[in-house]
Design an enzyme around this catalytic site. Structure first.
Site, PDB file in Angstrom:
ATOM      1  N   LYS A 187      51.985 -41.537  20.030  1.00  0.00           N
ATOM      2  CA  LYS A 187      51.925 -42.772  20.817  1.00  0.00           C
ATOM      3  C   LYS A 187      50.533 -43.395  20.727  1.00  0.00           C
ATOM      4  O   LYS A 187      50.383 -44.613  20.532  1.00  0.00           O
ATOM      5  CB  LYS A 187      52.247 -42.489  22.284  1.00  0.00           C
ATOM      6  CG  LYS A 187      53.703 -42.254  22.613  1.00  0.00           C
ATOM      7  CD  LYS A 187      53.826 -42.005  24.116  1.00  0.00           C
ATOM      8  CE  LYS A 187      55.231 -41.753  24.568  1.00  0.00           C
ATOM      9  NZ  LYS A 187      55.297 -41.509  26.037  1.00  0.00           N
ATOM     10  N   ALA A 191      50.207 -40.829  27.128  1.00  0.00           N
ATOM     11  CA  ALA A 191      50.708 -39.652  27.839  1.00  0.00           C
ATOM     12  C   ALA A 191      52.198 -39.489  27.585  1.00  0.00           C
ATOM     13  O   ALA A 191      52.908 -40.463  27.342  1.00  0.00           O
ATOM     14  CB  ALA A 191      50.437 -39.778  29.342  1.00  0.00           C
ATOM     15  N   ASP A 192      52.646 -38.247  27.633  1.00  0.00           N
ATOM     16  CA  ASP A 192      54.076 -37.959  27.560  1.00  0.00           C
ATOM     17  C   ASP A 192      54.378 -36.832  28.536  1.00  0.00           C
ATOM     18  O   ASP A 192      53.704 -35.796  28.525  1.00  0.00           O
ATOM     19  CB  ASP A 192      54.485 -37.552  26.146  1.00  0.00           C
ATOM     20  CG  ASP A 192      55.997 -37.464  26.010  1.00  0.00           C
ATOM     21  OD1 ASP A 192      56.654 -38.515  26.104  1.00  0.00           O
ATOM     22  OD2 ASP A 192      56.520 -36.345  25.834  1.00  0.00           O
ATOM     23  N   THR A 193      55.366 -37.048  29.391  1.00  0.00           N
ATOM     24  CA  THR A 193      55.707 -36.088  30.444  1.00  0.00           C
ATOM     25  C   THR A 193      57.099 -35.517  30.207  1.00  0.00           C
ATOM     26  O   THR A 193      58.036 -36.256  29.916  1.00  0.00           O
ATOM     27  CB  THR A 193      55.656 -36.766  31.830  1.00  0.00           C
ATOM     28  OG1 THR A 193      54.345 -37.301  32.050  1.00  0.00           O
ATOM     29  CG2 THR A 193      55.974 -35.765  32.937  1.00  0.00           C
ATOM     30  N   ALA A 207      51.264 -34.261  28.518  1.00  0.00           N
ATOM     31  CA  ALA A 207      50.252 -34.244  27.465  1.00  0.00           C
ATOM     32  C   ALA A 207      49.549 -35.593  27.471  1.00  0.00           C
ATOM     33  O   ALA A 207      50.203 -36.638  27.463  1.00  0.00           O
ATOM     34  CB  ALA A 207      50.895 -33.991  26.114  1.00  0.00           C
TER      35      ALA A 207
END
Length: 241
Positions: free
Chosen positions: A83, A104-106, A143
């Site tokens: 991303k 960010a990635d959740t 992350a």
């Protein structure tokens, strides 16, 4: 001898509760990009003291093959990195290129299973019941990736830092089916991983939390702040090596 008394009073408060650290001063009037379209992440970013943050959706399809990763959080970390790179490459050619890009990635994990967004109300209710009935907490991993462009011509042209934050969340096992059905009907969690929003009515589902609350919302603000500091510091050092 002077009779004047030394002023030992504390400094006065700044107006409007403005937070100003060395990093805030460094990024003042700079272009800060949050690689996300999430209003919740933007609000958390502003909470760190950066009201001038811009958002830019990466366009990255987020369809990496989960079976290729040993652990689910590696999938989240790779998605976050992709991303950030996608947004950086999209904006780097502009005349006013970004000074820092944060992505960010959740993901939410219960018993090694990644809990995605619910497909429909029936799936949503089943998901919430599974979280309620679990004897162990589920885990939320976010992350975060930070890119800071470099002035020197060294491949790939930027500093990249990534951090993984973990928070454990336990649903209240005494929650009734009637309550879960009401929560599904309200629609709040229909577009959330795991099917609930801890910053809203979803807080009523929670018995306990271990770790950073903001991580469950979608952006661990303390860890993100520190990661930005580290990336900027390394970027400055590399530019002068």
């Amino acid at each position: 001898m002077s009779n004047e008394k030394m002023d030992t009073s504390p400094p006065s408060y700044d107006s409007h509760f403005t937070l100003e650290t060395s990093m805030h001063r460094q990024l003042k009037d700079k272009r800060i990009i949050l690689a996300s379209g999430s209003p919740r992440r933007k609000q958390l970013f502003e909470q760190m003291g950066f009201p001038n943050v811009e958002t830019c959706v990466s366009g990255f399809p987020e369809d990496l093959n989960k079976s290729m990763y040993i652990t689910p959080w590696e999938y989240a970390a790779d998605t976050s990195v992709q991303k950030a790179i996608a947004v950086y490459e999209k904006l780097a050619a502009e005349e006013d290129s970004p000074d820092i890009v944060v992505s960010a990635d959740t993901i939410l994990i219960l018993d090694s299973e990644i809990m995605e967004k619910p497909n429909d109300p029936k799936h949503h209710l089943a998901m919430l019941k599974k979280l309620r009935n679990s004897k162990t907490p589920h885990k939320v991993f976010t992350a975060v990736s930070v890119i800071v462009p470099m002035e020197v011509p060294i491949h790939p042209g930027y500093v990249m830092k990534t951090h993984l934050e973990e928070t454990q969340v336990k649903f209240d096992p005494s929650i009734t089916d009637e309550f879960l059905e009401a929560y599904v009907r309200c629609g709040e969690g229909s577009d959330k991983a795991g099917g609930y929003a801890i910053q809203g009515h979803g807080a009523l589902l929670i018995e306990s939390i271990i770790g950073d609350f903001s991580n469950v919302v979608g952006l661990p603000i303390r860890a993100t702040f520190k990661l930005m500091e580290e990336a900027l510091e390394q970027g400055d050092a590399d530019n002068y090596d």
